[in-house]
Design a protein around this motif. Structure first.
Motif, PDB file in Angstrom:
ATOM      1  N   GLU A 218      25.677  27.847  52.456  1.00  0.00           N
ATOM      2  CA  GLU A 218      27.116  28.088  52.399  1.00  0.00           C
ATOM      3  C   GLU A 218      27.850  27.149  51.440  1.00  0.00           C
ATOM      4  O   GLU A 218      29.060  27.292  51.231  1.00  0.00           O
ATOM      5  N   LYS A 219      27.132  26.206  50.826  1.00  0.00           N
ATOM      6  CA  LYS A 219      27.740  25.347  49.803  1.00  0.00           C
ATOM      7  C   LYS A 219      27.696  26.002  48.421  1.00  0.00           C
ATOM      8  O   LYS A 219      28.076  25.377  47.422  1.00  0.00           O
ATOM      9  N   GLY A 220      27.219  27.237  48.344  1.00  0.00           N
ATOM     10  CA  GLY A 220      27.195  27.938  47.061  1.00  0.00           C
ATOM     11  C   GLY A 220      26.007  27.597  46.192  1.00  0.00           C
ATOM     12  O   GLY A 220      26.099  27.643  44.955  1.00  0.00           O
ATOM     13  N   LEU A 221      24.865  27.278  46.805  1.00  0.00           N
ATOM     14  CA  LEU A 221      23.686  26.902  46.033  1.00  0.00           C
ATOM     15  C   LEU A 221      23.223  28.021  45.115  1.00  0.00           C
ATOM     16  O   LEU A 221      22.696  27.763  44.016  1.00  0.00           O
ATOM     17  N   ASP A 222      23.405  29.260  45.534  1.00  0.00           N
ATOM     18  CA  ASP A 222      22.987  30.391  44.695  1.00  0.00           C
ATOM     19  C   ASP A 222      23.841  30.485  43.436  1.00  0.00           C
ATOM     20  O   ASP A 222      23.323  30.680  42.330  1.00  0.00           O
ATOM     21  N   VAL A 223      25.148  30.321  43.586  1.00  0.00           N
ATOM     22  CA  VAL A 223      26.041  30.362  42.425  1.00  0.00           C
ATOM     23  C   VAL A 223      25.755  29.186  41.491  1.00  0.00           C
ATOM     24  O   VAL A 223      25.724  29.333  40.260  1.00  0.00           O
ATOM     25  N   PHE A 224      25.556  28.013  42.071  1.00  0.00           N
ATOM     26  CA  PHE A 224      25.217  26.827  41.272  1.00  0.00           C
ATOM     27  C   PHE A 224      23.977  27.115  40.426  1.00  0.00           C
ATOM     28  O   PHE A 224      23.974  26.886  39.211  1.00  0.00           O
ATOM     29  N   SER A 225      22.936  27.636  41.049  1.00  0.00           N
ATOM     30  CA  SER A 225      21.677  27.889  40.346  1.00  0.00           C
ATOM     31  C   SER A 225      21.847  28.930  39.255  1.00  0.00           C
ATOM     32  O   SER A 225      21.313  28.781  38.144  1.00  0.00           O
ATOM     33  N   ASP A 226      22.580  29.994  39.546  1.00  0.00           N
ATOM     34  CA  ASP A 226      22.768  31.061  38.561  1.00  0.00           C
ATOM     35  C   ASP A 226      23.533  30.548  37.337  1.00  0.00           C
ATOM     36  O   ASP A 226      23.223  30.918  36.197  1.00  0.00           O
ATOM     37  N   ALA A 227      24.545  29.706  37.555  1.00  0.00           N
ATOM     38  CA  ALA A 227      25.305  29.157  36.433  1.00  0.00           C
ATOM     39  C   ALA A 227      24.439  28.229  35.586  1.00  0.00           C
ATOM     40  O   ALA A 227      24.513  28.239  34.340  1.00  0.00           O
ATOM     41  N   VAL A 228      23.606  27.419  36.224  1.00  0.00           N
ATOM     42  CA  VAL A 228      22.705  26.528  35.500  1.00  0.00           C
ATOM     43  C   VAL A 228      21.699  27.344  34.694  1.00  0.00           C
ATOM     44  O   VAL A 228      21.358  26.992  33.544  1.00  0.00           O
ATOM     45  N   ASP A 229      21.228  28.452  35.247  1.00  0.00           N
ATOM     46  CA  ASP A 229      20.333  29.338  34.500  1.00  0.00           C
ATOM     47  C   ASP A 229      20.988  29.822  33.215  1.00  0.00           C
ATOM     48  O   ASP A 229      20.355  29.901  32.156  1.00  0.00           O
ATOM     49  N   GLN A 230      22.271  30.176  33.289  1.00  0.00           N
ATOM     50  CA  GLN A 230      22.968  30.638  32.095  1.00  0.00           C
ATOM     51  C   GLN A 230      23.037  29.547  31.039  1.00  0.00           C
ATOM     52  O   GLN A 230      22.885  29.808  29.838  1.00  0.00           O
ATOM     53  N   LEU A 231      23.264  28.301  31.456  1.00  0.00           N
ATOM     54  CA  LEU A 231      23.279  27.197  30.498  1.00  0.00           C
ATOM     55  C   LEU A 231      21.936  27.091  29.787  1.00  0.00           C
ATOM     56  O   LEU A 231      21.878  26.877  28.563  1.00  0.00           O
ATOM     57  N   ALA A 232      20.854  27.231  30.552  1.00  0.00           N
ATOM     58  CA  ALA A 232      19.517  27.146  29.959  1.00  0.00           C
ATOM     59  C   ALA A 232      19.307  28.267  28.948  1.00  0.00           C
ATOM     60  O   ALA A 232      18.763  28.033  27.853  1.00  0.00           O
ATOM     61  N   ARG A 233      19.729  29.475  29.288  1.00  0.00           N
ATOM     62  CA  ARG A 233      19.561  30.603  28.367  1.00  0.00           C
ATOM     63  C   ARG A 233      20.394  30.420  27.099  1.00  0.00           C
ATOM     64  O   ARG A 233      20.021  30.897  26.027  1.00  0.00           O
ATOM     65  N   ARG A 234      21.514  29.728  27.216  1.00  0.00           N
ATOM     66  CA  ARG A 234      22.363  29.472  26.048  1.00  0.00           C
ATOM     67  C   ARG A 234      21.869  28.292  25.212  1.00  0.00           C
ATOM     68  O   ARG A 234      22.417  27.994  24.151  1.00  0.00           O
ATOM     69  N   GLY A 235      20.881  27.583  25.709  1.00  0.00           N
ATOM     70  CA  GLY A 235      20.359  26.433  24.983  1.00  0.00           C
ATOM     71  C   GLY A 235      21.226  25.193  25.097  1.00  0.00           C
ATOM     72  O   GLY A 235      21.164  24.304  24.242  1.00  0.00           O
ATOM     73  N   VAL A 236      22.052  25.100  26.150  1.00  0.00           N
ATOM     74  CA  VAL A 236      22.924  23.941  26.359  1.00  0.00           C
ATOM     75  C   VAL A 236      22.111  22.812  26.978  1.00  0.00           C
ATOM     76  O   VAL A 236      21.555  22.964  28.075  1.00  0.00           O
ATOM     77  N   ARG A 237      22.048  21.687  26.308  1.00  0.00           N
ATOM     78  CA  ARG A 237      21.253  20.560  26.806  1.00  0.00           C
ATOM     79  C   ARG A 237      21.970  19.904  27.980  1.00  0.00           C
ATOM     80  O   ARG A 237      23.153  19.548  27.893  1.00  0.00           O
ATOM     81  N   HIS A 238      21.258  19.712  29.089  1.00  0.00           N
ATOM     82  CA  HIS A 238      21.849  19.120  30.292  1.00  0.00           C
ATOM     83  C   HIS A 238      20.725  18.735  31.248  1.00  0.00           C
ATOM     84  O   HIS A 238      19.574  19.145  31.078  1.00  0.00           O
ATOM     85  N   ARG A 239      21.073  17.968  32.274  1.00  0.00           N
ATOM     86  CA  ARG A 239      20.185  17.702  33.415  1.00  0.00           C
ATOM     87  C   ARG A 239      21.001  17.911  34.680  1.00  0.00           C
ATOM     88  O   ARG A 239      22.203  17.629  34.721  1.00  0.00           O
TER      89      ARG A 239
END
Length: 393
Positions: A218-239
């Motif tokens: 209920e803390k939105g872990l699914d949304v968090f993960s999906d947004a991070v996936d998009q960053l990876a697909r865009r090639g945005v460097r992050h940790r």
């Protein structure tokens, strides 16, 4: 009546056996009340292995593990021995902090003794079913909560956005504010540690997106993960840095295999971990305030959060962070990408957040609740009647 005449009976389903923002706020409140000369007695489930030492005298009530969430316990009654203790304590006001069986029974007991009741709202329970495939139960949850809160003399919410939602939901005719504070000795930018970052495998030039909180769906872990996936697909460097523990950790680790999980942190360790990130991503819509959001602002992080209760009262969109429509994965990713790629903007937004957080001192916010106690107690002493908005459960 003044604060030294208050005798507060506090009823809560969790006072210290699992650490969360709500029970830490309650412990701080009790400490403040005791320092001001009030008398306080806490009625809550107890355990042999508490998450932290509690403040004040706690009287245990019977409880069973909550189905599906065994780390929490559900109170099942107020037994005769506890009723005798309550009668001997002779409270001037009842404070109920959770709308379960214990809370309902406490309200009934207060009405029987002619004592006023103040309820504090700590989470949006009506939103929980949607995270477990039971969204059809939300109308029933809302009706049950409305019946509970309308039997109280007043309710207090931790943010104006949550208070307005409660008014819109017709939960009570008397809705006040009991916000939350932040300890700036623990949460400040000076806690940032590049040495600590290196020790957990994060390079100095990596931009860190933090998740802070209990690891539950209920803390939105699914949304968090999906947004991070998009960053990876865009090639945005992050940790990604995950600070917290909970039953969904295994799921989250599988979902984000490249993230750094440091587990539960507290006190100065939590302050260091938060300050060592570069931004907070909080997609949850269940918080009524968002302690982690305020703490992140205090250490100078920009915040990307869902436009929801709590966050709306803390984050100024475009100034101290970004507020995104709940579930808007692409928009969340856009905001995160902007902060990942613009260091100067990160620093400026973080500094604005730090300044905004400075007005949240614990003594000040707890006095606001004391003022509510005194107002309600005086109203009852002057002949005010208990709410007559529904039968006893």
């Amino acid at each position: 009546m003044d604060v030294t005449e208050l005798r507060v009976a506090l009823f809560t389903g969790n006072y210290n056996y699992v650490r969360d923002g709500a029970n830490q706020a309650l412990n701080r409140l009790v400490g403040y009340l005791l320092r001001q000369g009030a008398a306080v007695r806490i009625y809550s489930p107890r355990t042999e292995t508490p998450a932290f030492a509690s403040v004040g005298k706690v009287v245990g009530v019977p409880a069973i593990p909550l189905p599906g969430r065994g780390e929490y316990r559900a109170p099942i009654m107020i037994p005769p021995r506890v009723k005798k203790d309550i009668a001997a304590f002779d409270p001037t006001i009842f404070h109920v902090a959770s709308p379960e069986i214990l809370g309902h029974r406490a309200v009934s007991l207060a009405r029987a003794h002619g004592r006023p009741v103040v309820a504090s709202v700590h989470t949006r329970f009506e939103t929980y079913p949607r995270y477990y495939g039971l969204a059809f139960l939300e109308p029933l949850m809302l009706a049950t909560l409305r019946r509970f809160y309308r039997r109280c003399d007043a309710i207090v919410a931790p943010s104006e956005s949550m208070a307005q939602l409660l008014r819109d939901q017709r939960m009570s005719y008397d809705v006040g504010i009991w916000t939350r504070g932040v300890d700036v000795e623990i949460f400040n930018p000076d806690r940032r540690s590049m040495v600590w970052r290196r020790s957990i495998g994060i390079a100095d030039d990596e931009v860190v997106i933090a998740f802070i909180g209990r690891l539950v769906m209920e803390k939105g872990l699914d949304v968090f993960s999906d947004a991070v996936d998009q960053l990876a697909r865009r090639g945005v460097r992050h940790r990604v840095l995950v600070i917290g523990a909970g039953p969904a950790r295994e799921w989250f680790e599988r979902r984000l295999p490249d993230a750094v999980f440091v587990g539960f942190q507290k006190g100065e360790d939590l302050g260091r971990a938060a300050a060592s990130a570069d931004m907070l991503f909080n997609p949850s819509v269940t918080e009524t305030f968002g302690n982690v959001t305020l703490e992140a602002m205090a250490v100078g992080l920009p915040v990307v959060a869902a436009r929801a209760t709590g966050s709306e009262s803390l984050v100024i969109d475009g100034v101290t962070g970004r507020l995104i429509q709940p579930g808007g994965v692409a928009a969340f990713a856009d905001a995160l990408q902007h902060y990942c790629e613009n260091a100067d903007t990160r620093r400026a937004v973080g500094e604005d957040g730090r300044r905004a957080s400075a007005r949240y001192g614990w003594d000040r916010v707890n006095q606001e609740l004391v003022d509510t106690y005194l107002r309600i107690a005086r109203q009852r002493a002057m002949g005010g009647r208990a709410p007559r908005l529904g039968p006893n459960p």
